[in-house]
Design a protein around this motif. Structure first.
Motif, PDB file in Angstrom:
ATOM      1  N   ASP A 186       0.851  -1.183   0.000  1.00 21.55           N
ATOM      2  CA  ASP A 186       0.000   0.000   0.000  1.00 21.55           C
ATOM      3  C   ASP A 186       0.885   1.230   0.000  1.00 21.55           C
ATOM      4  O   ASP A 186       1.511   1.553   1.008  1.00 21.55           O
ATOM      5  CB  ASP A 186      -0.928  -0.001   1.220  1.00 21.55           C
ATOM      6  CG  ASP A 186      -1.909   1.161   1.193  1.00 21.55           C
ATOM      7  OD1 ASP A 186      -2.438   1.462   0.107  1.00 21.55           O
ATOM      8  OD2 ASP A 186      -2.146   1.755   2.261  1.00 21.55           O
ATOM      9  N   ARG A 187       0.950   1.878  -1.143  1.00 23.16           N
ATOM     10  CA  ARG A 187       1.737   3.105  -1.274  1.00 23.16           C
ATOM     11  C   ARG A 187       0.949   4.093  -2.125  1.00 23.16           C
ATOM     12  O   ARG A 187      -0.068   3.724  -2.716  1.00 23.16           O
ATOM     13  CB  ARG A 187       3.110   2.808  -1.871  1.00 23.16           C
ATOM     14  CG  ARG A 187       3.115   2.028  -3.169  1.00 23.16           C
ATOM     15  CD  ARG A 187       4.521   1.612  -3.548  1.00 23.16           C
ATOM     16  NE  ARG A 187       4.585   0.762  -4.726  1.00 23.16           N
ATOM     17  CZ  ARG A 187       4.623   1.192  -5.985  1.00 23.16           C
ATOM     18  NH1 ARG A 187       4.594   2.499  -6.235  1.00 23.16           N
ATOM     19  NH2 ARG A 187       4.695   0.342  -6.995  1.00 23.16           N
ATOM     20  N   PRO A 188       1.361   5.360  -2.214  1.00 17.78           N
ATOM     21  CA  PRO A 188       0.535   6.358  -2.884  1.00 17.78           C
ATOM     22  C   PRO A 188       0.122   6.002  -4.316  1.00 17.78           C
ATOM     23  O   PRO A 188      -0.995   6.305  -4.727  1.00 17.78           O
ATOM     24  CB  PRO A 188       1.423   7.609  -2.847  1.00 17.78           C
ATOM     25  CG  PRO A 188       2.248   7.436  -1.626  1.00 17.78           C
ATOM     26  CD  PRO A 188       2.534   5.967  -1.541  1.00 17.78           C
ATOM     27  N   GLY A 189       0.995   5.346  -5.066  1.00 14.57           N
ATOM     28  CA  GLY A 189       0.669   5.083  -6.462  1.00 14.57           C
ATOM     29  C   GLY A 189       0.055   3.738  -6.748  1.00 14.57           C
ATOM     30  O   GLY A 189      -0.438   3.499  -7.858  1.00 14.57           O
ATOM     31  N   GLN A 190       0.034   2.843  -5.784  1.00 17.66           N
ATOM     32  CA  GLN A 190      -0.439   1.488  -6.053  1.00 17.66           C
ATOM     33  C   GLN A 190      -0.753   0.757  -4.757  1.00 17.66           C
ATOM     34  O   GLN A 190      -0.035   0.896  -3.770  1.00 17.66           O
ATOM     35  CB  GLN A 190       0.625   0.712  -6.822  1.00 17.66           C
ATOM     36  CG  GLN A 190       0.284  -0.747  -7.080  1.00 17.66           C
ATOM     37  CD  GLN A 190       1.343  -1.417  -7.942  1.00 17.66           C
ATOM     38  OE1 GLN A 190       1.383  -1.215  -9.152  1.00 17.66           O
ATOM     39  NE2 GLN A 190       2.210  -2.205  -7.320  1.00 17.66           N
ATOM     40  N   SER A 191      -1.830  -0.039  -4.793  1.00 21.74           N
ATOM     41  CA  SER A 191      -2.183  -0.904  -3.668  1.00 21.74           C
ATOM     42  C   SER A 191      -2.408  -2.318  -4.181  1.00 21.74           C
ATOM     43  O   SER A 191      -2.968  -2.511  -5.264  1.00 21.74           O
ATOM     44  CB  SER A 191      -3.445  -0.404  -2.957  1.00 21.74           C
ATOM     45  OG  SER A 191      -3.231   0.873  -2.393  1.00 21.74           O
ATOM     46  N   VAL A 192      -1.970  -3.297  -3.408  1.00 24.97           N
ATOM     47  CA  VAL A 192      -2.124  -4.707  -3.779  1.00 24.97           C
ATOM     48  C   VAL A 192      -2.702  -5.435  -2.574  1.00 24.97           C
ATOM     49  O   VAL A 192      -2.228  -5.269  -1.446  1.00 24.97           O
ATOM     50  CB  VAL A 192      -0.777  -5.342  -4.192  1.00 24.97           C
ATOM     51  CG1 VAL A 192      -1.000  -6.775  -4.671  1.00 24.97           C
ATOM     52  CG2 VAL A 192      -0.102  -4.510  -5.282  1.00 24.97           C
ATOM     53  N   PHE A 193      -3.730  -6.260  -2.831  1.00 25.06           N
ATOM     54  CA  PHE A 193      -4.410  -6.987  -1.765  1.00 25.06           C
ATOM     55  C   PHE A 193      -4.522  -8.462  -2.142  1.00 25.06           C
ATOM     56  O   PHE A 193      -4.622  -8.812  -3.317  1.00 25.06           O
ATOM     57  CB  PHE A 193      -5.810  -6.416  -1.527  1.00 25.06           C
ATOM     58  CG  PHE A 193      -5.820  -4.952  -1.236  1.00 25.06           C
ATOM     59  CD1 PHE A 193      -5.564  -4.476   0.038  1.00 25.06           C
ATOM     60  CD2 PHE A 193      -6.072  -4.032  -2.248  1.00 25.06           C
ATOM     61  CE1 PHE A 193      -5.562  -3.120   0.302  1.00 25.06           C
ATOM     62  CE2 PHE A 193      -6.074  -2.673  -1.995  1.00 25.06           C
ATOM     63  CZ  PHE A 193      -5.814  -2.215  -0.709  1.00 25.06           C
ATOM     64  N   PHE A 194      -4.551  -9.313  -1.112  1.00 25.10           N
ATOM     65  CA  PHE A 194      -4.675 -10.751  -1.338  1.00 25.10           C
ATOM     66  C   PHE A 194      -5.925 -11.280  -0.668  1.00 25.10           C
ATOM     67  O   PHE A 194      -6.194 -10.986   0.502  1.00 25.10           O
ATOM     68  CB  PHE A 194      -3.454 -11.481  -0.785  1.00 25.10           C
ATOM     69  CG  PHE A 194      -3.549 -12.977  -0.887  1.00 25.10           C
ATOM     70  CD1 PHE A 194      -3.724 -13.589  -2.124  1.00 25.10           C
ATOM     71  CD2 PHE A 194      -3.478 -13.771   0.246  1.00 25.10           C
ATOM     72  CE1 PHE A 194      -3.825 -14.970  -2.228  1.00 25.10           C
ATOM     73  CE2 PHE A 194      -3.562 -15.148   0.151  1.00 25.10           C
ATOM     74  CZ  PHE A 194      -3.740 -15.754  -1.083  1.00 25.10           C
ATOM     75  N   ILE A 195      -6.697 -12.071  -1.427  1.00 22.84           N
ATOM     76  CA  ILE A 195      -7.895 -12.736  -0.915  1.00 22.84           C
ATOM     77  C   ILE A 195      -7.694 -14.231  -1.118  1.00 22.84           C
ATOM     78  O   ILE A 195      -7.743 -14.727  -2.246  1.00 22.84           O
ATOM     79  CB  ILE A 195      -9.158 -12.260  -1.651  1.00 22.84           C
ATOM     80  CG1 ILE A 195      -9.284 -10.738  -1.554  1.00 22.84           C
ATOM     81  CG2 ILE A 195     -10.407 -12.941  -1.090  1.00 22.84           C
ATOM     82  CD1 ILE A 195     -10.283 -10.143  -2.511  1.00 22.84           C
ATOM     83  N   PRO A 196      -7.432 -14.999  -0.056  1.00 25.09           N
ATOM     84  CA  PRO A 196      -7.178 -16.428  -0.218  1.00 25.09           C
ATOM     85  C   PRO A 196      -8.458 -17.219  -0.450  1.00 25.09           C
ATOM     86  O   PRO A 196      -9.570 -16.754  -0.162  1.00 25.09           O
ATOM     87  CB  PRO A 196      -6.525 -16.822   1.106  1.00 25.09           C
ATOM     88  CG  PRO A 196      -7.066 -15.850   2.092  1.00 25.09           C
ATOM     89  CD  PRO A 196      -7.276 -14.561   1.339  1.00 25.09           C
ATOM     90  N   ALA A 197      -8.308 -18.422  -0.987  1.00 23.00           N
ATOM     91  CA  ALA A 197      -9.441 -19.336  -1.078  1.00 23.00           C
ATOM     92  C   ALA A 197      -9.961 -19.633   0.322  1.00 23.00           C
ATOM     93  O   ALA A 197      -9.189 -19.711   1.275  1.00 23.00           O
ATOM     94  CB  ALA A 197      -9.012 -20.625  -1.769  1.00 23.00           C
ATOM     95  N   GLY A 198     -11.278 -19.769   0.448  1.00 21.79           N
ATOM     96  CA  GLY A 198     -11.871 -20.030   1.744  1.00 21.79           C
ATOM     97  C   GLY A 198     -12.190 -18.793   2.550  1.00 21.79           C
ATOM     98  O   GLY A 198     -12.548 -18.895   3.726  1.00 21.79           O
ATOM     99  N   THR A 199     -12.099 -17.604   1.923  1.00 24.12           N
ATOM    100  CA  THR A 199     -12.451 -16.361   2.604  1.00 24.12           C
ATOM    101  C   THR A 199     -13.966 -16.180   2.580  1.00 24.12           C
ATOM    102  O   THR A 199     -14.597 -16.316   1.532  1.00 24.12           O
ATOM    103  CB  THR A 199     -11.781 -15.162   1.908  1.00 24.12           C
ATOM    104  OG1 THR A 199     -10.361 -15.333   1.931  1.00 24.12           O
ATOM    105  CG2 THR A 199     -12.134 -13.861   2.603  1.00 24.12           C
TER     106      THR A 199
END
Length: 209
Positions: free
Chosen positions: A35-48
């Protein structure tokens, strides 16, 4: 989940919410990868465990409407989500069971709006599918966008803008523009992260302005 709305440290749990007319349409708990000013990356695992919109009979709703309820859903595949504050789309990396990379999914949507719990957006119906080798791209849900225009959810001009955004996103992805200039297929999450959960207050939407 107290604290300011970002930047968030890797491993923090947030919630990604699709919001329509001041109410939650879908909610996905996710783990922050970056998570930074120009880009955000998130992870959603199986079983959420997530929430999604259904009608009174429990049937999933694909297009926005005035009345809906929320039902539980368990995700079946790992997803890595990339978003940018100045772009009207997100790019999702998809895996099948056993971490076999299945390709890319471009979701056209409003830029993410930060809240203390996570990020909110409005979906724009049309999507794009890209195979693992990024050799080509194909439309997804064209009929849904056309139906949304017929129902007056979006105008024909808005639909044209959504398509143009999708095409720009597909060209960037196929060209290998950062961050897609590296091998994401071999990416794996930190095993200490676990499965994220919806935080208290996930269904409360802050008023705009």
């Amino acid at each position: 989940m107290p604290g300011q709305a970002g930047p968030w440290e890797p491993g923090r749990q947030v919630v990604l919410r699709e919001v329509w007319r001041g109410r939650v349409w879908a909610a996905l708990p996710a783990t922050v990868v970056e998570d930074r000013p120009g880009q955000s990356v998130f992870f959603i695992p199986a079983g959420t465990r997530t929430k999604y919109a259904v009608d009174g009979t429990g049937r999933q709703l694909r297009l926005y409407t005035d009345r809906w309820e929320l039902a539980d859903h368990l995700t079946t595949r790992p997803v890595l989500s990339f978003s940018w504050p100045d772009r009207r789309h997100a790019v999702l990396g998809l895996w099948e069971a056993g971490w076999e990379f299945a390709g890319w999914y471009i979701n056209v949507e409003t830029p993410l709006r930060r809240t203390e719990l996570g990020l909110d957006y409005v979906d724009h119906a049309i999507d794009v599918l890209v195979p693992p080798d990024r050799s080509t791209w194909t439309w997804k849900d064209e009929e849904e966008l056309e139906e949304a225009v017929r129902r007056g959810i979006w105008s024909a001009e808005e639909a044209a803008a959504f398509r143009a955004e999708a095409e720009r996103a597909a060209r960037r992805l196929l060209a290998g523009e950062p961050p897609f200039d590296r091998d994401w297929a071999s990416w794996r999450p930190d095993p200490a992260w676990g499965v994220p959960e919806l935080p208290p207050g996930w269904d409360r939407v802050e008023p705009l302005g």
